[in-house]
Design an enzyme around this catalytic site. Sequence first.
Site, PDB file in Angstrom:
ATOM      1  N   LYS B 183       0.840  -1.198   0.000  1.00 55.21           N
ATOM      2  CA  LYS B 183       0.000   0.000   0.000  1.00 55.21           C
ATOM      3  C   LYS B 183       0.876   1.250   0.000  1.00 55.21           C
ATOM      4  O   LYS B 183       1.560   1.531   0.977  1.00 55.21           O
ATOM      5  CB  LYS B 183      -0.918   0.042   1.228  1.00 55.21           C
ATOM      6  CG  LYS B 183      -1.966   1.156   1.116  1.00 55.21           C
ATOM      7  CD  LYS B 183      -2.665   1.467   2.405  1.00 55.21           C
ATOM      8  CE  LYS B 183      -1.978   2.530   3.221  1.00 55.21           C
ATOM      9  NZ  LYS B 183      -1.888   3.854   2.572  1.00 55.21           N
ATOM     10  N   GLY B 236       6.966   4.629   8.530  1.00 56.61           N
ATOM     11  CA  GLY B 236       6.084   5.764   8.751  1.00 56.61           C
ATOM     12  C   GLY B 236       6.236   6.295  10.158  1.00 56.61           C
ATOM     13  O   GLY B 236       7.309   6.186  10.756  1.00 56.61           O
ATOM     14  N   SER B 237       5.147   6.821  10.684  1.00 59.62           N
ATOM     15  CA  SER B 237       5.227   7.489  11.978  1.00 59.62           C
ATOM     16  C   SER B 237       5.296   6.490  13.124  1.00 59.62           C
ATOM     17  O   SER B 237       4.810   5.364  13.029  1.00 59.62           O
ATOM     18  CB  SER B 237       4.011   8.397  12.172  1.00 59.62           C
ATOM     19  OG  SER B 237       2.871   7.612  12.420  1.00 59.62           O
ATOM     20  N   THR B 238       5.894   6.947  14.234  1.00 54.88           N
ATOM     21  CA  THR B 238       5.979   6.104  15.418  1.00 54.88           C
ATOM     22  C   THR B 238       4.586   5.804  15.966  1.00 54.88           C
ATOM     23  O   THR B 238       4.322   4.699  16.440  1.00 54.88           O
ATOM     24  CB  THR B 238       6.880   6.782  16.472  1.00 54.88           C
ATOM     25  OG1 THR B 238       8.235   6.753  15.981  1.00 54.88           O
ATOM     26  CG2 THR B 238       6.844   6.059  17.796  1.00 54.88           C
ATOM     27  N   GLY B 241       3.210   3.052  13.960  1.00 56.85           N
ATOM     28  CA  GLY B 241       4.015   1.868  14.264  1.00 56.85           C
ATOM     29  C   GLY B 241       3.569   1.196  15.553  1.00 56.85           C
ATOM     30  O   GLY B 241       3.437  -0.020  15.631  1.00 56.85           O
ATOM     31  N   GLU B 258      10.097   0.825  10.505  1.00 60.44           N
ATOM     32  CA  GLU B 258      11.040   1.944  10.370  1.00 60.44           C
ATOM     33  C   GLU B 258      10.247   3.201  10.702  1.00 60.44           C
ATOM     34  O   GLU B 258       9.414   3.633   9.916  1.00 60.44           O
ATOM     35  CB  GLU B 258      11.567   2.043   8.933  1.00 60.44           C
ATOM     36  CG  GLU B 258      12.262   0.812   8.426  1.00 60.44           C
ATOM     37  CD  GLU B 258      13.664   0.656   8.982  1.00 60.44           C
ATOM     38  OE1 GLU B 258      14.104   1.508   9.771  1.00 60.44           O
ATOM     39  OE2 GLU B 258      14.313  -0.338   8.617  1.00 60.44           O
ATOM     40  N   CYS B 292      13.201  10.493   7.773  1.00 60.32           N
ATOM     41  CA  CYS B 292      13.109   9.991   9.142  1.00 60.32           C
ATOM     42  C   CYS B 292      14.467  10.007   9.829  1.00 60.32           C
ATOM     43  O   CYS B 292      14.553  10.161  11.036  1.00 60.32           O
ATOM     44  CB  CYS B 292      12.512   8.588   9.157  1.00 60.32           C
ATOM     45  SG  CYS B 292      13.297   7.483   7.998  1.00 60.32           S
ATOM     46  N   GLU B 389       9.730  15.082  16.338  1.00 58.88           N
ATOM     47  CA  GLU B 389      10.109  15.031  14.937  1.00 58.88           C
ATOM     48  C   GLU B 389       9.267  16.033  14.162  1.00 58.88           C
ATOM     49  O   GLU B 389       8.044  16.008  14.225  1.00 58.88           O
ATOM     50  CB  GLU B 389       9.874  13.619  14.394  1.00 58.88           C
ATOM     51  CG  GLU B 389      10.336  13.462  12.969  1.00 58.88           C
ATOM     52  CD  GLU B 389      10.170  12.035  12.466  1.00 58.88           C
ATOM     53  OE1 GLU B 389       9.118  11.436  12.741  1.00 58.88           O
ATOM     54  OE2 GLU B 389      11.090  11.540  11.798  1.00 58.88           O
TER      55      GLU B 389
END
Lengths: 286, 482
Positions: B183, B236-238, B241, B258, B292, B389
């Site tokens: 995706k 992507g974002s934490t 995740g 990641e 990132c 971030e």
Amino acid sequence: MSRLPVAKTYKLFIGGAFPRSESGRVYDVTSPSGEFIANASKASRKDARDAVVAARAAVAKWSSATAYNRGQVMYRIAEMLEGRSAQFVDEIQKSTGASAKDATTEVNAAIDLLVWYAGWTDKYAQVVGGANPVAGPFFNLSVPEPSGVAFVIAPQGNATLIGLVAAIAPALVTGNTVVALSDESSPCAAMSFAEVIATSDVPGGVVNILTGSPAEIAPWMASHQDVNTVDLGGADAELALACERDAAETLKRVIRPGQFSSTTGSVDRIGAFVETKTVWHTKSLA
Amino acid sequence: MSFLEYAPAPESTSILKLQKSYGLFINGEWVDGGDKSYTTISPSTEKPIAEIAHASAKDVDRAVSAARAAYDTVWSRMSGADRGKYLFRIARLIQERARELAVAETLDNGKPIRETRDVDIPLVAAWFFHYAGWADKLEWAGLGPNPKALGVAGQIIPWNFPLLMLAWKVAPALAAGNTVVLKPAETTPLTALLFADICQQAGLPDGVVNIIPGRGEVAGQALVEHPGVNKIAFTGSTAVGRSIARTIAGTEKKLTLELGGKGANIVFEDAAVDEAVEGIVRGIFFNQGHVCCAGSRLLVQENVHDEIVEKLTRRLGTLRLGDPLDKNTDIGAINSKEQLDRITALANTGESEGAERWTLDCEIPTNGFWFRPTVFTNVATSNTIAREEIFGPVLSVLTFRTAEEAITKANNTPYGLSAGIWTQNASRMLRVADELRAGVIWANTFNQFDPTSPFGGYKESGYGREGGRHGLTAYLSNGDAR
């Protein structure tokens, strides 16, 4: 005339010392036939948190020890266990009802497993790391480093000694420190193993061993901000699910039940407590 | 005309033969999507590029079934050598269509053509070329003599390096013998759809690669939850995740993540100043800071702080911000309105918390999403802009006196993805590199990537590695080896 034996008080092992639970709680340890063996300390949330503090404080020293030194210390654990194997055979027999032969087999296997892992300390980085041939004028190297503090749950109701050793040793190889929760129903061998650790030149806090209830302690460790890895090998499915969900909040590394054998060694299990660091450096004659 | 002025040199978009609308690529065919379709726009102009079908949960199920069937009947039975040949074909097709892909990426993402042409697309080809060669050598991957593919991999990628992140995910997965459902990000689906066309040109068997654009909360969620998926790989974002890790708890699914970062770029007093300044620029202004592993926290030794900041801002004055398709452009557009709003809000917070703001004095185009390169000095470690971030062209500058202080400050973050070290003292470099808790360390360089070099984070920057042998093992199990 028979001599009246001196019974041992089983306590916890935190930061190289043997404190009782701060909660003052104990629980009965019994043989399979229900005979009283000992009182074990029932670790509280506070004890577990103290153990994490001790483990975190020990990371710098243990992870920066040379691989050769870590190998010698781990081999020393095996030596000390060998010297006291009769005691462990006795404790395993009493608490699990195992035959002398089976208990001896387990103790011997635990010793041999420690020797096997001890030998990995100065080889693992070479096997899994190395130079990467990048397309440019760079020196580029990947090395494994310890994740930090590991919380491990020993198998419950079986493999009381070797299961604990198989959970602790792979984390130690690369320099992690450990908070281990023993087999709840037969904690005596685990606490005697703590005595082995305490006399093997393992720096205080590198290994901490708790006795008590996984269902009570593990969730606190899974959500603890200062724990990097949780090995849920000894958790039942319901507890493991809850802990894995909690561990997601801080993105801990998680070992699931059944992921590794509870009685044998595994190179991949060393890798479950490891981060790969890659360092690039420019090359030039200037 | 001053030396900074250049005549426009726009790359032509005539090389693109885009369709008005794109479906989902499932089982080798283009099909309609069950979720509401989405118009992907060019962030530098806000002009529509194409209408993109979005996958529903039902479409995800269809894609996973196709991937499973392809795995069972074709891909898992094929020799490694043949799998490798398909990957080599794909690598070559990417090289052949490099210009088209670079233009499409720049159009859809907003990043400068100089970067897509010289960094993104060459790395995409290199990634496929590297992993192609692994496909028939899996027994050397370090997982024992009989490593096994995991099965179907569900892969979810971000918008900052769209095709490159696809390559990081798809190439090792296929080499290891898995089939994939991928995706792409909502705002950057274009090159993933062109990649589907490349798969067709390469004659890749149907269902081995399935591309399903869609919304994270619909298609992404369905993919993560799908019981037929053996492995999830996410960049992507934490926050997302965490949610993925929670969702797959208690399953057998393998996971690599990641996630975010707040990389420290440490400049010691003995650094080669001009090179360090170039590295700082590359660290945070490359790809508009949508990286990132960006060096978003600059830690400068106190006695060279003023010199470094002065040279840095002077260097930033030579950067050209504008049309991403112009070959002279250094700084392109912010990828979306949403991201621009987030960067703007965080930068304003930096100011309100007391940091000193410097902004590049440059014109910005009327349309599109733009943010001027920004440097904050006088930043405290507790400031929001030193902790969160930003994922934009915003640098926070902090100072230190000793190496120990630099290490402590660098590690004072829940993230642990990247770090930079600038010093001419090799012993100090190696010691500092040892002490930094980050997965990728660049010494006297920054933001270098290579398919042979493992990439990934410590702590809340995620787990698992991408690249090289390490990245391959994320798509394999060891059978029964010990």
